[in-house]
Design an enzyme around this catalytic site. Structure first.
Site, PDB file in Angstrom:
ATOM      1  CD  GLU A 166      -2.996  -1.074   2.273  1.00  0.00           C
ATOM      2  OE1 GLU A 166      -2.940  -0.160   3.108  1.00  0.00           O
ATOM      3  OE2 GLU A 166      -3.939  -1.886   2.221  1.00  0.00           O
ATOM      4  CD  GLU A 355      -3.640  -5.941   3.855  1.00  0.00           C
ATOM      5  OE1 GLU A 355      -4.494  -5.114   4.239  1.00  0.00           O
ATOM      6  OE2 GLU A 355      -2.421  -5.782   3.993  1.00  0.00           O
TER       7      GLU A 355
END
Ligand code: FCB
Length: 449
Positions: A166, A355
């Site tokens: 991320e 995720e």
């Protein structure tokens, strides 16, 4: 949708965690401080003053934790490497910082679970931050050194590598919005950080190839699809700004070798000339990788906000849909739309959902944790994923966030994402109803209800 939804035979069912969120053992084996140690010990930054000092004590409990993974039946486990265990201070390299991961990986192999290692999941050594952190180009060399040591120490035993987790969070949320470590509100540093993170990703991919390692390497982006609150041209323009800010700023350089031209003037208005792109950088950032990892939780619905003279000038609009314990809207169709968009606009590479999951206010009642909302959340998202695969989508795996409750960054231990309940006083683990449900999904290789 109901009925049987079978996934491909080679589909990878997994679960994910990250070093600072679960390991604890913050002062063991010569580990130095990371920006999250500093941040969490700064009053007012993390809810209730929680820190990752002990976390889930996974550093000491990894053997029994791997047994739980084996019981769950996952094919792959995604974890991250703590950089400050290996480079605790400037000029100091501790090869023994990898020992813990060697032991963990050995256990995983013993149980037939494929290790998937994230090189960077936010625990930057504090000494690097002291030199300017991700906004100082020197970090790229430090990261390369760390990646090279990791490849050499673990590369033969880890077939799946994620360079970064991320980048949006590690740059814009951390140096611009200030919600994550190091907690700065400086857009210029934030956008410089984003560039250096992407550049270090490309450098790591090149290095991995040079070393002749045989596994796969890619990056994980958190993508939050943006939808306009209405059909008005203003709201559609707002949606495009939000999308550039959250998604395209990272997708475009990786897959097209350029930053979004429509958003660059706004970035420059708030940052001045970024003065960050050097010759060759965009080629490095867009070097071919083996897969794309995406983390998906929710979407945004935005409205133009002309009175707000800020970087994106939008405000979020709540919807009537249910939300998770994070307050994040549950909207699985956005995952389906996103997967198609990635395929249509960006890449045919294999995609992994690295995720996906939900926070829920769980409690143990009579020895059990009935986390039905989490089961519903995961089921709906697997449904969306399955529809994409049925339509020819190249989705290869799904890692549930998270294997166990853990340190949820600025929320400390107040948000529970695990399918295993952790009692932080005793460190006792209790598999939740979602654990048993997910085990069935894996066993059936799909959804049956
Ligand atoms: C993601 C992070 C992960 C976890 C989940 C809930 O942004 O990658 O560490 O905190 O959110």
């Amino acid at each position: 949708m109901t009925g049987k939804r079978q996934f491909p035979d080679d589909f990878i069912w997994g679960a994910a965690t990250a070093s600072y969120q679960i390991e604890g053992a913050a002062n063991e084996g010569g580990r130095g401080p990371s920006i999250w140690d500093t941040f969490s010990k700064t009053p007012g930054k993390v809810l209730l003053g929680h820190t990752g000092d002990v976390a889930c004590d996974h550093f000491h409990r990894y053997e029994s934790d791997v047994k739980l993974m084996a019981d769950l039946g996952i094919k792959s486990y995604r974890f991250s490497l703590a950089w400050p265990r290996v480079m605790p201070e400037k000029g100091r390299y501790l090869e023994s910082g990898f020992d813990f991961y060697k032991r963990l990986i050995e256990q995983l192999h013993k149980h037939g679970i494929t290790p998937a290692a994230t090189i960077y999941h936010w625990d930057l050594p504090q000494w690097i931050e002291d030199e300017g952190g991700w906004s100082n180009r020197a970090v790229v060399d430090y990261y390369k050194e760390f990646a090279e040591q990791a490849f050499k120490a673990l590369g033969d035993d880890v077939p799946f590598w994620i360079t970064h987790n991320e980048p949006w969070c590690a740059s814009l949320l951390s140096y611009g919005i200030g919600e994550h470590a190091p907690g700065l509100k400086d857009w210029r540093r934030a956008y410089r950080a984003a560039h250096h993170i992407l550049l270090s990703h490309g450098e790591a991919v090149k290095l991995y190839r040079e070393l002749g390692l045989k596994g796969q390497i890619g990056i994980t982006l958190n993508l939050t699809p943006a939808y306009p609150a209405s059909d008005s041209p203003e709201d559609i323009a707002a949606q495009q700004r939000q999308d550039a800010f959250s998604n395209r700023w990272f997708l475009d350089p990786i897959f097209k070798g350029e930053y979004p031209a429509d958003f660059m003037p706004r970035v420059e208005r708030f940052c001045g000339d970024l003065n960050v792109i050097q010759p060759g950088d965009m080629e490095t950032i867009s070097v071919p990788q083996d897969f794309l990892g995406i983390n998906f939780y929710t979407r945004s619905v935005v409205k133009d906000d002309p009175a707000d003279d800020s970087l994106i000038s939008v405000h979020g609009v709540p919807t009537d849909n249910p939300v998770t314990d994070m307050g994040w809207e549950i909207y699985p169709d956005a995952l389906y739309d996103l997967l198609h968009r990635l395929k249509n606009e960006y890449t045919d590479l294999p995609i992994y959902i690295t995720e996906n999951g939900a926070a829920n206010a769980d409690a143990i009642v009579n020895g059990e944790v009935e986390d039905t909302p989490r089961i519903d959340y995961v089921r709906q998202h697997l449904d969306a994923a399955h529809r994409f695969i049925q339509e020819g989508g190249n989705l290869k795996g799904y890692y549930l966030w998270s294997l166990m409750d853990n340190f949820e960054w600025a929320f400390g231990y107040t948000k529970r994402f695990g399918i295993i309940y952790v009692d932080y006083e005793t460190q006792v683990r209790t598999p939740k109803a979602s654990f048993h449900w997910y085990r069935q999904v894996i066993e059936n290789n799909g959804l049956t209800d």
